[in-house]
Write an enzyme that holds these catalytic residues in place. Structure first.
Site, PDB file in Angstrom:
ATOM      1  N   ARG A 128      36.007  24.211  65.891  1.00 17.52           N
ATOM      2  CA  ARG A 128      35.223  22.957  66.409  1.00 17.52           C
ATOM      3  C   ARG A 128      35.755  21.796  65.621  1.00 17.52           C
ATOM      4  O   ARG A 128      35.802  22.098  64.629  1.00 17.52           O
ATOM      5  CB  ARG A 128      34.025  23.492  66.304  1.00 17.52           C
ATOM      6  CG  ARG A 128      33.420  22.382  66.475  1.00 17.52           C
ATOM      7  CD  ARG A 128      31.213  23.236  66.410  1.00 17.52           C
ATOM      8  NE  ARG A 128      31.603  24.317  66.873  1.00 17.52           N
ATOM      9  CZ  ARG A 128      30.450  24.831  66.616  1.00 17.52           C
ATOM     10  NH1 ARG A 128      29.888  24.689  65.368  1.00 17.52           N
ATOM     11  NH2 ARG A 128      30.047  26.157  67.396  1.00 17.52           N
ATOM     12  N   HIS A 172      33.718  27.489  62.349  1.00 25.70           N
ATOM     13  CA  HIS A 172      34.714  26.811  63.668  1.00 25.70           C
ATOM     14  C   HIS A 172      35.438  25.859  62.941  1.00 25.70           C
ATOM     15  O   HIS A 172      37.037  25.945  64.009  1.00 25.70           O
ATOM     16  CB  HIS A 172      33.387  26.370  64.325  1.00 25.70           C
ATOM     17  CG  HIS A 172      32.828  27.987  65.159  1.00 25.70           C
ATOM     18  ND1 HIS A 172      33.050  27.984  66.031  1.00 25.70           N
ATOM     19  CD2 HIS A 172      31.666  28.179  64.665  1.00 25.70           C
ATOM     20  CE1 HIS A 172      32.375  28.954  66.786  1.00 25.70           C
ATOM     21  NE2 HIS A 172      31.142  28.765  66.031  1.00 25.70           N
ATOM     22  N   ASP A 179      32.652  31.510  69.125  1.00 22.52           N
ATOM     23  CA  ASP A 179      31.450  32.934  69.726  1.00 22.52           C
ATOM     24  C   ASP A 179      31.672  33.018  71.255  1.00 22.52           C
ATOM     25  O   ASP A 179      32.738  32.592  71.476  1.00 22.52           O
ATOM     26  CB  ASP A 179      30.389  31.534  69.804  1.00 22.52           C
ATOM     27  CG  ASP A 179      30.077  30.856  68.693  1.00 22.52           C
ATOM     28  OD1 ASP A 179      29.916  31.715  67.411  1.00 22.52           O
ATOM     29  OD2 ASP A 179      29.324  29.289  68.808  1.00 22.52           O
ATOM     30  N   GLU A 261      23.510  35.934  64.299  1.00 26.91           N
ATOM     31  CA  GLU A 261      23.924  35.032  65.412  1.00 26.91           C
ATOM     32  C   GLU A 261      24.731  36.180  66.531  1.00 26.91           C
ATOM     33  O   GLU A 261      25.809  36.668  65.452  1.00 26.91           O
ATOM     34  CB  GLU A 261      24.322  34.268  65.857  1.00 26.91           C
ATOM     35  CG  GLU A 261      24.145  32.845  64.376  1.00 26.91           C
ATOM     36  CD  GLU A 261      25.034  31.746  64.027  1.00 26.91           C
ATOM     37  OE1 GLU A 261      24.402  30.470  64.028  1.00 26.91           O
ATOM     38  OE2 GLU A 261      26.236  31.780  64.321  1.00 26.91           O
ATOM     39  N   HIS A 264      28.694  35.381  66.914  1.00 21.13           N
ATOM     40  CA  HIS A 264      29.326  34.548  65.927  1.00 21.13           C
ATOM     41  C   HIS A 264      30.127  36.529  65.491  1.00 21.13           C
ATOM     42  O   HIS A 264      29.926  36.350  64.506  1.00 21.13           O
ATOM     43  CB  HIS A 264      28.653  33.865  65.210  1.00 21.13           C
ATOM     44  CG  HIS A 264      29.019  32.559  64.012  1.00 21.13           C
ATOM     45  ND1 HIS A 264      28.958  31.882  64.008  1.00 21.13           N
ATOM     46  CD2 HIS A 264      29.896  34.043  62.886  1.00 21.13           C
ATOM     47  CE1 HIS A 264      29.960  31.411  63.306  1.00 21.13           C
ATOM     48  NE2 HIS A 264      30.297  32.457  62.101  1.00 21.13           N
TER      49      HIS A 264
END
Length: 282
Positions: A128, A172, A179, A261, A264
């Site tokens: 990301r 990320h 994910d 999460e 993740h």
């Protein structure tokens, strides 16, 4: 999708951020060969990329996951409108999963183990860029709550940072965090997301949530709710079993789960632990 409060201008914020670290500024080597930095947000991605346009070159050490293992399924939500902001996120010009070579190779080995047990991995987000993080920051300060009914039905948007659902700097951006979930093989057909469909809480039973083709993990992806914690006590036995299977497969492959999460994971020995990149997903 962790959100840690960030008040100072220098702190990076990002959905699904993982444990907080200091916030280094991406170096010139981290941003090359991306487009030049600009204070203006990147234009939103087109609904579908032209097949005649070649993907952008990647920095040394990065690969497209599809070039390493084409059997791994993907649903890159931030390149679409089906995410917590309700539109394509800045920096996601294509629905591609980009990772460091080490992370992609390790995930290939996990996929082999998953397939042997009748499942496939399915990735929702991989590398990301910082420009996407900046987009999340802008979103956090506006009045848009169009996706509240699905992704944060029980949390006020103004409290998302304080409650710890988005944080930064995001792991990320280092290229070895992703994910993902599991799909029972053979995969079922997944309906296309339609923006005019009624929103259903991510905590609702699986048969009521968005009908993707994944196994039931107890919540949808990017669900801002305690039920999304990997070991959440309110999750049913079947869902706990599915989460445990994903943890087992990923742990055996050298990845560690972020406990808030279930989706993740970060490569244990990531090659760029202190570098945060900003080239677009293109």
């Amino acid at each position: 999708m962790r959100l840690l409060i960030a008040v100072t201008a220098g702190l990076l914020l990002a959905a699904c951020g993982g444990p907080a670290r200091s916030a280094p500024t991406p170096s010139a080597s981290a941003t090359a060969p991306a487009v030049a930095e600009s204070s203006s947000p990147a234009p939103p991605p087109s609904p579908s990329a032209s097949p005649s346009v070649s993907p952008a070159p990647l920095p040394a050490g990065f690969v497209a996951l599809s070039d390493v293992d084409g059997s791994i399924l993907s649903d890159i939500r931030y390149a679409t409108a089906h995410n917590f902001v309700g539109r394509p996120v800045t920096g996601y010009l294509r629905p591609r999963c980009l990772l460091t070579r080490q992370a992609a190779d390790a995930l290939h080995r996990v996929q082999q183990s998953a397939l042997a047990r009748g499942y496939s991995l399915k990735v929702y987000d991989c590398y990301r860029p910082q420009q996407a993080v900046d987009d999340f920051v802008r979103w956090s300060g506006d009045a848009d709550q169009r996706m509240k009914g699905e992704f944060y039905p029980e949390v006020d948007k103004s409290a998302l940072f304080d409650d710890g659902y988005i944080g930064g700097p995001t792991a990320h951006s280092r290229g070895s965090t992703l994910d993902l979930t599991l799909v029972a093989m053979p995969a079922r057909e997944q309906p296309s997301y339609r923006a005019d469909d009624p929103l259903v809480p991510c905590t609702a039973p699986a048969q009521q949530r968005f009908p993707d083709d994944t196994v039931d993990m107890g919540t949808g992806f990017d669900c801002f709710d305690p039920l999304a914690h990997t070991a959440a006590p309110g999750v049913g036995a079947a869902q706990r079993k599915n989460r445990a299977l994903l943890v087992d497969l990923m742990s055996a492959g050298g990845f560690t789960n972020y406990p808030k999460e279930w989706w993740h994971y970060t490569l244990d020995h990531e090659p760029f632990p202190d570098t945060y990149y900003n080239f677009p997903v293109a």
